[in-house]
Design a protein around this motif. Sequence first.
Motif, PDB file in Angstrom:
ATOM      1  N   UNK A  69      50.758  38.322  47.664  1.00 53.26           N
ATOM      2  CA  UNK A  69      52.004  38.874  48.199  1.00 53.26           C
ATOM      3  C   UNK A  69      51.849  39.411  49.616  1.00 53.26           C
ATOM      4  N   UNK A  70      50.604  39.722  49.990  1.00 57.17           N
ATOM      5  CA  UNK A  70      50.410  40.390  51.282  1.00 57.17           C
ATOM      6  C   UNK A  70      49.879  39.458  52.370  1.00 57.17           C
ATOM      7  N   UNK A  71      49.613  38.191  52.013  1.00 59.60           N
ATOM      8  CA  UNK A  71      48.956  37.278  52.959  1.00 59.60           C
ATOM      9  C   UNK A  71      49.535  37.445  54.354  1.00 59.60           C
ATOM     10  N   UNK A  72      48.681  37.717  55.318  1.00 60.52           N
ATOM     11  CA  UNK A  72      49.231  37.946  56.650  1.00 60.52           C
ATOM     12  C   UNK A  72      48.246  37.545  57.721  1.00 60.52           C
ATOM     13  N   UNK A  73      47.224  36.763  57.315  1.00 60.95           N
ATOM     14  CA  UNK A  73      46.266  36.379  58.345  1.00 60.95           C
ATOM     15  C   UNK A  73      46.988  35.501  59.360  1.00 60.95           C
ATOM     16  N   UNK A  74      46.514  35.479  60.570  1.00 56.78           N
ATOM     17  CA  UNK A  74      47.203  34.912  61.721  1.00 56.78           C
ATOM     18  C   UNK A  74      47.939  33.596  61.480  1.00 56.78           C
ATOM     19  N   UNK A  75      47.353  32.740  60.623  1.00 57.28           N
ATOM     20  CA  UNK A  75      47.924  31.407  60.440  1.00 57.28           C
ATOM     21  C   UNK A  75      49.122  31.404  59.493  1.00 57.28           C
ATOM     22  N   UNK A  76      49.216  32.451  58.695  1.00 60.23           N
ATOM     23  CA  UNK A  76      50.239  32.454  57.644  1.00 60.23           C
ATOM     24  C   UNK A  76      51.607  32.790  58.233  1.00 60.23           C
ATOM     25  N   UNK A  77      52.607  32.042  57.798  1.00 56.75           N
ATOM     26  CA  UNK A  77      53.973  32.339  58.219  1.00 56.75           C
ATOM     27  C   UNK A  77      54.654  33.088  57.075  1.00 56.75           C
TER      28      UNK A  77
END
Lengths: 118, 831
Positions: free
Chosen positions: B331-339
Amino acid sequence: MVETMNKTWFLACQVQDVPENGGVCVKVKDQQIALFHFARRGEWYATQNECPHRQQMALSRGMIGSQGEEPKVACPFHKKTFSLKTGACLSGDVEAIKTYSVMVKDESVYIFLDSDEV
Amino acid sequence: MKIIIIGNGMVGYKFCEKLMAKNPQGIELIVFGEEIRPAYDRVHLSEFFSGKSAQDLEMAPATWYEEHGIKLYTGDPIMHLDCENKTVSSHAGITESYDYLVFATGSSAFVPPIPGVEKDGVFIYRTIEDLEMMRDWAPKAKKGAVIGGGLLGLEAAKAMIDLGVTDTHVIEFAPRLMPRQIDEAGSTLLQAKLESIGLHILTSTNTLEITGSDKISGMRFQNDQVLDVDMLVISAGIKPRDELAKNAGLATGPRGGILVDSHMLTSDPHILAIGECALYEGMIYGLVAPGYEMAEVAIATLLGADKQFTGFDMSTKLKLIGIDVASFGDPFASDGEVRSIVLEDRNKGIYKRVNISADGKTLLGGILIGDAEQYNMLLQTCKNQVILPPNPEDIILGSRGGESEGGAGVLSLPDDAMICSCEAVSKGDICSHVLHGAENIEAIKKCTKAGTGCGGCVPMVKDIVNHTLKSQGIYVRNVICEHFDYSRQELLDLVHLHNLRSYDEVLSAHGHGDGCEVCKPLVASLIASLWNEMILDKGNDTAQDSNDRFLANIQKGGTYSVVPRIPGGEITPDKLIVIGEVAKEYNLYTKITGGQRIDLFGAHLTDLPAIWEKLIEAGFESGHAYGKALRTVKSCVGSTWCRFGLHDSVSFAIQIEERYRGIRAPHKIKGGVSGCIRECAEAQSKDFGIIATEKGWNLHVCGNGGSKPQHALLLASDIDSETCIRYIDRFLMFYIKTADPLTRTATWLNKLEGGIDYLRNVVVNDSLGLAEELESEMQKLVDNYVCEWKAAVENPEFRKRFSHFVNAPEEKDPTVDFEVLRDQKKAKAWS
């Protein structure tokens, strides 16, 4: 009547007495036998008239037809179906019915029965 | 092999159930449970306050264990474990040896060491006993508080509201609610929603002390704030129950939990642990689904099968105080590549976030608050790496008009997509059970157990059932039988187009084989509906069902019943006398029917023509009680006698009954006419029901008694008699032409897309331009009417068929037998 060993061809009725693609009931002493003219296939069948499901004298009033190649009759009471050839119940759980051979000669219809039955 | 399970919670029970389902040989199973009850559904514990009983929540009754040969000790915790000698001994002093031991001890509530937690009025939220104590206390409480703003804390807050303690504070140590499941924006929105329904939320708040003498009276926080409360529930987290394991020398984690490997084995090779007491790779799995998965793995380990636990998706969806909250995948994925795509509607209280891979093709996870309808779909899309549509925002926005449905529905999921993760049921499993006859959600629950755990997948299971049925229906449902590859409606058009008049012609032209008891009466009915010719003519007699073939209803024992038509239920004394005389002469049992006429039972086939000859002579006609045709139009006495009656309902009922008598339809049709709003004719339970109004008639259609009663719906109001008949013409004809076989009007309407509004458009507004055609077709049928019984008794060829023995036409069936009941006869019971 033609005697064959201890079996007999019993004269049931005339061809015209039986509705095409339907059945009638034949009285043989105290027995009731259902006789079917399967006109679509040019075939005749005879079975016991009593449906073994609820012991009702009704098979002669049932609708006939086919399941795959197997000719069958459906009891009007609860639509149990039986093979006209083998007598086996095709809709499951009921015991088989008796079947008899039928012969048509000169517009007369005969059923092959034990001599002591007639 | 002797297996002992310590713990009888949801996971402990599931272990027993899954093991029994494998029907293992030579296994002795003993269960020790600490609680006095056998395992119950802890997930739905809060429903205890909304009316469910402890019994409703039971996973299985105590007798289930007995039936499966499982020895169950409840209320008897294990106190000592001797790994060396492989024995356990219980509080009650029972000592049992084992070959394998399974820990399913679960967890207890984590109670922070706050001074004063022992005071009366302070509760934990874990077991039915806890809930019972809360329930007893709550009536005395005015102000409540819950320590814990996570999933369990909010559940407890809901329980407080259910108990009537509506003035409740939720106290959370962290800066926001549900920090483990949802992001900050989500927390903010959730908090606003909870506050809007009256909960008070205090975040970043640390409780220092619970004040009061014996009884709680307040709480003191780190900033010296105080709060008056007289009831407190602590629901701040869970603590694995590992004390027994620890004392016996098994390896446990530094913050609790019995260490297990991927086979659920602990540091002792004869001891396993599953559920919330087990610590796998540094993680306690506090949900039901992974616990069930662990049970499955443990059984595989014990039975020597190869199955490993490899972690579990912690996606979850729940309803918190009426608010949907869900998180799935990461739910929190936010690494640079993730939109991340976020939809926030503060007005409606909806927050949705989905995290999408850099290439825009796969869904990584997300959060849904306020509206989690898409949860199951999104979860499956995420788990199965289903390729996203070109505009991935569609998956949370839904289709915004246009042709495409945006994202994929259940249809796009692969067969191995896990639909119910609690019970590990895949889409393929569900589809195959549907195809094998489990055609509704209840049946699916029964045979797959899907949806019986947390229940979150139920909407999706429903969708799959419906889609599967629909796709199946195209091939199986609508085709008449093995002899005709057409639906009823298609065949009706063919018979009409080719002007076919007998069953044999239809079978030769459009079918194959020799027909059967399904297609014969159906085609015979079509022919009758189209041409309204004598139904025994043209060899159609043997295509009719027995009742139609002999124009009477076959009854127990093989006799028939006779029902003359009594239109509108109106009859003269002379006609009544004739019925009485006929009944006496032929020794018939007589009974008034529900349709305001008289049924005469027990007539021999052979007597039918003579009976009808007498009835016809007295002016009676066939009542078609044996046919899929109009039965009766019931009426109240109406304005001719009744002081309330607005119009002459009897005259109108007679007019209508005589108009539609004899018309064959997919099923029987009944009508009713009431002279005023009191509705004494019960017209709203009929296929068409007419009720008098000050200005004319209200026409209701598609009502139904029977096993699933349904009220008729208003089709048109305040219409005159002529319009009313025209609408019924159109309605009945439209039904006759489009309904599936043996479908009453109510079921037909239920299946009709657009329902009553669509039907009203066709019938009243003539949206299909069919009105004129339908009316003229109906008029043709009306004009062709003749009484079948009159035709039958006057024709020697027909009449000849009404005998039992072809070779003894005057003899009756000697096997027919009656018994006596209340001065009349009755059929002999089935043997």
